[in-house]
Scaffold this motif. Structure first.
Motif, short mmCIF file in Angstrom:
data_model
loop_
_atom_site.label_atom_id
_atom_site.label_comp_id
_atom_site.label_asym_id
_atom_site.label_seq_id
_atom_site.Cartn_x
_atom_site.Cartn_y
_atom_site.Cartn_z
N ILE A 26 15.73 7.89 7.93
CA ILE A 26 16.49 7.10 8.89
C ILE A 26 16.85 5.73 8.31
O ILE A 26 17.99 5.27 8.43
N ALA A 29 19.58 6.11 5.66
CA ALA A 29 20.87 6.37 6.29
C ALA A 29 21.41 5.11 6.96
O ALA A 29 22.61 4.81 6.88
N ALA A 30 20.53 4.36 7.61
CA ALA A 30 20.95 3.13 8.29
C ALA A 30 21.44 2.10 7.27
O ALA A 30 22.46 1.44 7.49
N CYS A 33 24.84 3.15 6.13
CA CYS A 33 25.80 3.07 7.23
C CYS A 33 26.15 1.61 7.53
O CYS A 33 27.33 1.26 7.70
N ALA A 42 28.77 0.59 13.07
CA ALA A 42 27.77 1.63 12.84
C ALA A 42 27.12 2.02 14.17
O ALA A 42 26.81 1.16 14.99
N ASN A 44 24.14 4.52 16.25
CA ASN A 44 22.91 5.27 16.05
C ASN A 44 23.19 6.76 15.91
O ASN A 44 22.46 7.46 15.19
N GLU A 46 25.79 8.11 14.43
CA GLU A 46 26.24 8.35 13.05
C GLU A 46 25.06 8.23 12.08
O GLU A 46 24.94 9.00 11.13
N ILE A 47 24.20 7.25 12.32
CA ILE A 47 23.02 7.09 11.46
C ILE A 47 22.13 8.32 11.55
O ILE A 47 21.64 8.84 10.54
N ARG A 50 23.67 11.20 9.58
CA ARG A 50 23.50 11.06 8.13
C ARG A 50 22.05 11.30 7.71
O ARG A 50 21.79 11.76 6.60
N LYS A 65 19.53 -0.17 18.18
CA LYS A 65 20.20 -0.35 16.89
C LYS A 65 19.76 -1.65 16.23
O LYS A 65 19.60 -1.72 15.00
N TYR A 69 18.19 -2.12 12.61
CA TYR A 69 18.78 -3.03 11.63
C TYR A 69 17.70 -3.93 11.03
O TYR A 69 17.63 -4.13 9.81
#
Length: 220
Positions: A26, A29-30, A33, A42, A44, A46-47, A50, A65, A69
């Motif tokens: 995670i 991916a974050a 992204c 961006a 959550n 989409e993250i 991925r 989110k 971050y």
């Protein structure tokens, strides 16, 4: 006869390794992204896509989110700044500028293993300024690299290695902008060979090796 009972050996709880691996996926991916899309764009969803997890699974680890971050930023800052500190431990007697150059090489090498990390970390201060969702982040999260470069410059001054009349805050801003530009180059514009040449040129500039100190006069 009592039934035999197979006792589990003490150690990491069942599922802990899976949880650690999922959290890392995670965060990776974050990081990518946020680097590619910015915080506002961006999502959550989409993250999670991925990372190969469901949105529900993502919220099990991070409740917002903004929290994701912060976790990604803390992880990136820790990894990148630690790369420099490892260099200092390996070369304690080196000049501050040489420690900085070696640390930059180590940090960018590390960033190749985790796409987007350098671009994400270098852009974080601006992202935090323009997104109200992030204004709760602690100073050490928001200003990790400015503080780091300022500390490095103060060390150079205390060791008599900083030029006379150099303004530490102004010099910190120049290094920070150059760092962000190199991160952008690595993440967006050039191949690895071209990037390595750009990083080498920046290191030559820092060391005073880019221009000859007593160049031959030019005929006008």
């Amino acid at each position: 006869m009592e039934p035999s009972v197979q006792l589990r050996k003490a150690g990491r709880p069942v599922g802990a390794d899976v949880a650690i691996a999922t959290r890392k996926k995670i965060l990776d991916a974050a990081t990518l992204c946020f680097a590619e899309l910015g915080y506002a764009a961006a999502s959550n969803r989409e993250i999670a896509r991925r990372a190969g997890v469901t949105s529900g699974s993502l919220y099990h680890y991070f409740d917002s989110k903004a929290a994701l971050y912060r976790a990604a930023l803390q992880d990136a800052n820790q990894r990148l700044i630690s790369a420099y500190h490892h260099v200092v431990e390996e070369h304690p007697g080196a000049r501050s500028v040489d420690q900085l150059c070696l640390g930059l090489s180590r940090a960018f090498e590390l960033a190749r293993e985790r796409p987007g990390m350098m671009n994400f970390a270098s852009a974080s201060a601006l992202e935090i300024q323009r997104n109200k969702d992030l204004d709760w982040l602690a100073r050490e999260d928001a200003e990790a690299f400015p503080v780091f470069f300022r500390t490095l410059l103060k060390q150079a001054k205390s060791r008599g290695e900083l030029g006379a009349g150099v303004n530490i805050d102004a010099a910190m801003n120049v290094i920070l902008i150059s760092f962000a530009s190199l991160a952008f180059l690595q993440g967006k514009l050039v191949d690895e060979t071209s990037f390595d040449e750009s990083l080498k040129a920046f290191q030559q500039l820092l060391r005073g090796e880019m221009f000859l100190r007593q160049a031959a006069p030019c005929d006008v």
